[in-house]
Design a protein around this motif. Structure first.
Motif, PDB file in Angstrom:
ATOM      1  N   HIS A 159     -10.865   0.170   1.897  1.00 47.40           N
ATOM      2  CA  HIS A 159     -10.568   1.257   0.880  1.00 47.40           C
ATOM      3  C   HIS A 159      -8.579   1.234   0.760  1.00 47.40           C
ATOM      4  O   HIS A 159      -8.152   2.024   1.104  1.00 47.40           O
ATOM      5  CB  HIS A 159     -10.968   2.634   1.102  1.00 47.40           C
ATOM      6  N   GLU A 191       0.477  -0.683   0.447  1.00 43.24           N
ATOM      7  CA  GLU A 191      -0.161  -0.067   0.004  1.00 43.24           C
ATOM      8  C   GLU A 191       0.921   1.502   0.017  1.00 43.24           C
ATOM      9  O   GLU A 191       0.547   2.229  -0.892  1.00 43.24           O
ATOM     10  CB  GLU A 191      -0.992  -0.155   1.207  1.00 43.24           C
ATOM     11  N   PRO A 250      -3.568   4.380   7.546  1.00 43.02           N
ATOM     12  CA  PRO A 250      -4.275   4.218   6.494  1.00 43.02           C
ATOM     13  C   PRO A 250      -4.326   2.815   6.253  1.00 43.02           C
ATOM     14  O   PRO A 250      -5.009   1.696   5.439  1.00 43.02           O
ATOM     15  CB  PRO A 250      -4.940   5.022   5.472  1.00 43.02           C
ATOM     16  N   ASN A 308      -5.870   3.333  -0.770  1.00 41.33           N
ATOM     17  CA  ASN A 308      -5.125   4.394  -1.177  1.00 41.33           C
ATOM     18  C   ASN A 308      -3.794   4.523  -1.678  1.00 41.33           C
ATOM     19  O   ASN A 308      -3.274   4.474  -1.925  1.00 41.33           O
ATOM     20  CB  ASN A 308      -4.398   5.311   0.562  1.00 41.33           C
TER      21      ASN A 308
END
Length: 231
Positions: free
Chosen positions: A213, A22, A198, A215
């Motif tokens: 979700h 991520e 996140p 990123n």
């Protein structure tokens, strides 16, 4: 073909590799591998003969296993993002040293506790394994607390893949309640900061099969059969 990470559930150390991907921000896929049944099955052993997660199939279909190797692979692709460093530099050596400590001492300290839990130990065996494991876990937390000092991240001012790997292992104290992380204020501060990240929240949601979700560059899940056909 985008790289595919095979991650283990529940609560595999592959969590750190999901966070790292991520942070990298490049396209990747995930393949969910159940432990212990699926990870030790014949199909997955065609990808990783040892029957462990994580394994990363790179864009060329080459398999890379072991967290340290996968994180170094991701780090080499993320030098521009500060996730890794050029080999031969002092920063590379410092990162590799920290990853090695996490991969050996920190990870292994939980070994007796996992063995007791997964093999249904009881009586004097359970008592001995718990006592030994608890002492080891407290010891590595004290060592890592000293290494961290007052730095914001494990290596200093910059977030690196060492922090991603740390959070995937440090959360195991939720299963093995052998210490209070508040006794290690630096590690508690680092843990809380990472839990709010996140990418870490995304990895938790992925493991729990909740709405997640990204990123980063997550493009979706594939089954083991699909990954093998495309690998």
């Amino acid at each position: 073909m985008h790289p595919t990470l095979f991650y283990g559930v529940p609560s595999g150390c592959s969590f750190g590799s999901i966070v790292a991907l991520e942070w990298l921000g490049e396209p990747y896929r995930l393949c969910r591998i159940g432990m212990p049944e699926e990870v030790t099955g014949d199909d997955y052993r065609r990808i990783n003969p040892i029957g462990e997660t994580p394994t990363l199939l790179d864009a060329q279909g080459n398999a890379i296993s072991e967290s340290l190797a996968i994180l170094n692979h991701i780090g080499a692709r993320g030098i521009g993002r500060g996730l890794g460093f050029a080999q031969g530099t002092r920063d590379f050596d410092r990162l590799n040293q920290m990853l090695a400590y996490l991969n050996t001492s920190f990870f292994s300290a939980f070994g007796p506790l996992w063995y007791a839990l997964e093999h249904g130990a009881n009586g004097t065996d359970l008592e001995a394994l718990t006592r030994y494991g608890a002492a080891e876990v407290r010891n590595v937390h004290a060592e890592l607390e000293a290494m961290l000092g007052d730095k914001p991240w494990l290596l200093g001012e910059q977030r690196t893949l060492a922090d991603a790997y740390f959070i995937g292992i440090a959360r195991w104290t939720r299963y093995h309640k052998v210490l209070d992380r508040k006794d290690y204020p630096g590690l508690q501060r680092l843990f809380d900061k990472l839990e709010a990240d996140p990418a870490v929240r995304f990895a938790h949601a992925i493991e729990r099969q909740e709405a997640a979700h990204s990123n980063g560059g997550f493009t979706g899940h594939v089954t083991l059969a699909e990954a093998m056909a495309q690998g």
